[in-house]
Scaffold this motif. Structure first.
Motif, mmCIF file in Angstrom:
data_model
loop_
_atom_site.group_PDB
_atom_site.id
_atom_site.type_symbol
_atom_site.label_atom_id
_atom_site.label_comp_id
_atom_site.label_asym_id
_atom_site.label_seq_id
_atom_site.Cartn_x
_atom_site.Cartn_y
_atom_site.Cartn_z
ATOM 1 N N ILE A 100 -9.786 23.837 36.641
ATOM 2 C CA ILE A 100 -11.083 24.482 36.847
ATOM 3 C C ILE A 100 -12.027 23.559 37.603
ATOM 4 C CG2 ILE A 100 -13.072 25.506 35.697
ATOM 5 C CD1 ILE A 100 -10.407 27.097 35.515
ATOM 6 N N ASP A 104 -17.947 26.428 38.836
ATOM 7 C CA ASP A 104 -17.346 27.756 38.942
ATOM 8 C C ASP A 104 -17.782 28.680 37.801
ATOM 9 O OD1 ASP A 104 -16.034 27.265 41.266
ATOM 10 O OD2 ASP A 104 -14.011 27.245 40.426
ATOM 11 N N LEU A 127 -20.368 24.770 34.361
ATOM 12 C CA LEU A 127 -19.600 26.011 34.388
ATOM 13 C C LEU A 127 -20.393 27.175 33.796
ATOM 14 C CD1 LEU A 127 -16.131 24.653 33.164
ATOM 15 C CD2 LEU A 127 -16.825 25.117 35.525
ATOM 16 N N ASP A 177 -14.885 33.161 39.689
ATOM 17 C CA ASP A 177 -13.936 32.361 40.461
ATOM 18 C C ASP A 177 -12.540 32.403 39.848
ATOM 19 O OD1 ASP A 177 -15.746 30.990 42.507
ATOM 20 O OD2 ASP A 177 -16.776 30.541 40.619
ATOM 21 N N THR A 178 -12.485 32.304 38.516
ATOM 22 C CA THR A 178 -11.187 32.230 37.844
ATOM 23 C C THR A 178 -11.202 33.047 36.560
ATOM 24 O OG1 THR A 178 -10.816 29.985 38.698
ATOM 25 C CG2 THR A 178 -9.471 30.670 36.823
#
Length: 264
Positions: A100, A104, A127, A177-178
């Protein structure tokens, strides 16, 4: 007495094989002699049935007998799942967290392996998190994180998550993003990830839709089964983080799919 006479109390081979699979589902593993005795058929018939059922992907022959390939239509409660392969899940969580990038936005679902990822990410203040998991929320907040968005919806006790149409609609208002997903099964034969039911699967499908990168976290126990509700094909997943015991199982996959796996 010949084989045909011994096996005649079954109306068909399909009925006999269904009884064999039912026995394996109860016992998880049985050798050929035990199956012969349980079914009252010849050893030759047992061996033929095992060969046919393995070819159909319904069992795995091993150590002179066979083991069932599980169909997951329900799951253990969270407290039990947390203890299954706990050391492997901890390693997987740490490895996934290393992937990670600071700054993000991350979607994390409610699975017990995803919770291990959350433990490692909670202390990274740059984050932003979105989650539908109440345990994931608790872990992030306990770790001191403040930028967390909780998805609303119907409470699902089996994985302490929020789901249903309201959750799916809410997920689609985000772009991350993820996405980090736990699954009930990584079905290598069909080339899909799957979970125990559509109510959970539809939420994870929405998470995949809104993520630029999708990471599946799954210990080796998720690779000896299939599950009722397909989430997505493996080709749509960017990375699958798992433990070393899984490595031999993926050797027959295409090089493109093998490249998605990270072993820890």
């Amino acid at each position: 007495m010949d084989d045909e006479t011994k096996d005649s109390h079954f109306a068909s081979a399909a009925q006999r094989q269904a009884r064999l699979l039912g026995h394996l589902r109860t016992e998880m593993f049985a050798d050929a002699q035990a199956l012969k005795d349980a079914l009252g058929v010849s050893i030759a018939t047992v061996r033929r049935d095992l060969t046919e059922l393995e070819a159909r992907g319904l069992l795995k022959r091993m150590h002179g007998g066979a083991a069932i390939i599980n169909q997951a239509t329900r799951d253990h409660v969270v407290s039990v799942r947390e203890e299954i392969n706990a050391a492997e899940k901890a390693r997987i969580g740490a490895a996934a967290a290393e992937m990670i990038v600071d700054g993000d936005a991350i979607m994390i679902d409610s699975g017990t392996t995803s919770l291990q990822v959350a433990k490692h990410l909670a202390g990274r203040p740059s984050l932003t998190f979105v989650t539908n998991g109440t345990d994931t929320l608790t872990q992030l907040v306990a770790g001191g994180h403040k930028d967390v968005h909780l998805i609303g919806g119907k409470y699902i006790e089996i994985n302490r998550s929020l789901g249903g149409p309201a959750a799916i609609e809410a997920i689609r208002t985000f772009s991350v993003d993820t996405a980090i997903l736990s699954v009930a099964a990584v079905d290598l034969k069909r080339g899909v990830i799957a979970t125990v039911g559509p109510e959970v699967g539809a939420v994870q499908q929405a998470m995949i839709e809104i993520a630029r990168t999708v990471i599946v976290v799954a210990d080796n126990s998720k690779f000896d089964r299939t599950a009722l509700s397909v989430i997505a094909p493996l080709k749509n997943i960017d990375h699958i983080v798992t433990d070393e015991k899984t490595r031999p199982l993926v050797a027959s996959l295409s090089s493109e799919l093998q490249a998605k796996f990270i072993f820890v």
